[in-house]
Motif scaffolding. Sequence first.
Motif, PDB file in Angstrom:
ATOM      1  N   PHE A 267       0.823  -1.211   0.000  1.00 41.48           N
ATOM      2  CA  PHE A 267       0.000   0.000   0.000  1.00 41.48           C
ATOM      3  C   PHE A 267       0.856   1.260   0.000  1.00 41.48           C
ATOM      4  CE2 PHE A 267      -3.163  -3.136   1.243  1.00 41.48           C
ATOM      5  CZ  PHE A 267      -4.255  -2.731   0.496  1.00 41.48           C
ATOM      6  N   SER A 268       2.030   1.207   0.622  1.00 38.70           N
ATOM      7  CA  SER A 268       2.935   2.357   0.576  1.00 38.70           C
ATOM      8  C   SER A 268       3.461   2.576  -0.844  1.00 38.70           C
ATOM      9  CB  SER A 268       4.102   2.153   1.544  1.00 38.70           C
ATOM     10  OG  SER A 268       3.652   2.134   2.882  1.00 38.70           O
ATOM     11  N   ALA A 271       0.738   4.200  -2.709  1.00 33.88           N
ATOM     12  CA  ALA A 271       0.584   5.584  -2.263  1.00 33.88           C
ATOM     13  C   ALA A 271       1.665   6.484  -2.841  1.00 33.88           C
ATOM     14  CB  ALA A 271       0.611   5.648  -0.728  1.00 33.88           C
ATOM     15  N   GLY A 330      -8.878   1.796  -0.292  1.00 29.37           N
ATOM     16  CA  GLY A 330      -8.408   0.548   0.324  1.00 29.37           C
ATOM     17  C   GLY A 330      -9.563  -0.429   0.380  1.00 29.37           C
ATOM     18  N   VAL A 341      -5.337   3.792   2.310  1.00 29.49           N
ATOM     19  CA  VAL A 341      -4.385   4.852   1.997  1.00 29.49           C
ATOM     20  C   VAL A 341      -5.132   6.176   2.018  1.00 29.49           C
ATOM     21  CG1 VAL A 341      -2.840   5.805   0.253  1.00 29.49           C
ATOM     22  CG2 VAL A 341      -2.954   3.325   0.593  1.00 29.49           C
ATOM     23  N   VAL A 347      -0.631   5.548   5.440  1.00 30.21           N
ATOM     24  CA  VAL A 347      -1.127   4.191   5.206  1.00 30.21           C
ATOM     25  C   VAL A 347      -1.365   3.530   6.554  1.00 30.21           C
ATOM     26  CG1 VAL A 347      -0.580   1.928   4.214  1.00 30.21           C
ATOM     27  CG2 VAL A 347       0.205   4.012   3.064  1.00 30.21           C
TER      28      VAL A 347
END
Length: 373
Positions: A267-268, A271, A330, A341, A347
């Motif tokens: 997820f990072s 992002a 998300g 996010v 996150v």
Amino acid sequence: MNTSQIWQELDRQVTAGRIPGYVAAVRRAGIGEVHASGRLSFDAGAPAMLCDTPFRITSVGKPLGAALTLALIEDGVLGLHDEICRWLPEFAEPAVLREVTGPLSDTGPADRPITVFHLLAMTAGWGVLLQDCPLQSAIDEREIGSGPAPPQMTGDEFVRRLAELPLAFQPGAGWLYDTPVKVLSVLLARAAGMQLGDVLAQRLTQPLGMADTGFWADADRLPAPYRPVGDGVEDIELPDGAFVRPPLFEDLSCGLVSTAPDLLRFFSAMADGGAPVLHPESVRLMTTDQLTVDQRMQGLPILGLGVSWGLGVAVDVEAVSPWMAPGRWGWTGGSGTSAHVHPDGSVAVFLSQRELADAQDGFDDFWAAVSVG
């Protein structure tokens, strides 16, 4: 980054006996932190949760499936608006119910082909109906509905059984949850010409260093699964071998196992623009609202107020709750997992093994603490 309030809130959930343990992760201003607390089960003497404890992430796997699909689209393996019958000839001529609750014999032809876009947007015509009707009964009889584990059959057999049934609506005309990603899982393997687990590893998990993400894990590392009953919980009986050995059906809709550090990496990366998996344009497409007002209303029992759907992910369109924000994206898994996010790039990931009571159940106290912590 002060995360003590977040962990304190979650520790209260453990102390109160709502969950035996959890692992959570938060990233703000580019700095990530992972925290584990409690135990793998309610049994006395059960092993402690560790930061790398793997969980059944169920529907939190859908964003990973969407990113994998868009990566293969960038590679030219398939196109977003390609007809799925190119790889799934079983769906070359789908029938469509004239009324969703009507008899299975009362159908007409599809007025357009089903596309890859329809699968990602959940507008293909299959899904969780949330009402008693002949179509839902036929889905249950064929054992191809949604549940805590993938259908206990090969992906090819799943597609064969699903193709026996009509669509609930014309492709692109409505919104129904889950089943399209099961179909997508079979399509991706056929399009790539290899096992889906190998595609996932080569194009997503290996580039991101997600060594603990896949379709199974060692049984002694997995937390015991529970569901809420009254004021307590009860054990969940999963199919024999589910999540602890290679499955017959590698299902991105509910079949993945992952850890908080791995999901924080994924997820990072999204992002931050998608590299090394996706280009920023693909991330923007994935996380942009794709539904009409009518489709969003149809999805309300699953999505909740202020939430719409992009490509494989939920997207906030209104700040109905304090932790929501337009553009926040998300999703949540029915096994007690969630990852989102925020538009500011922060996150948060939460992993537990307490199944949600319904689509609107969850850990709101966690998200409230994240929003102010």
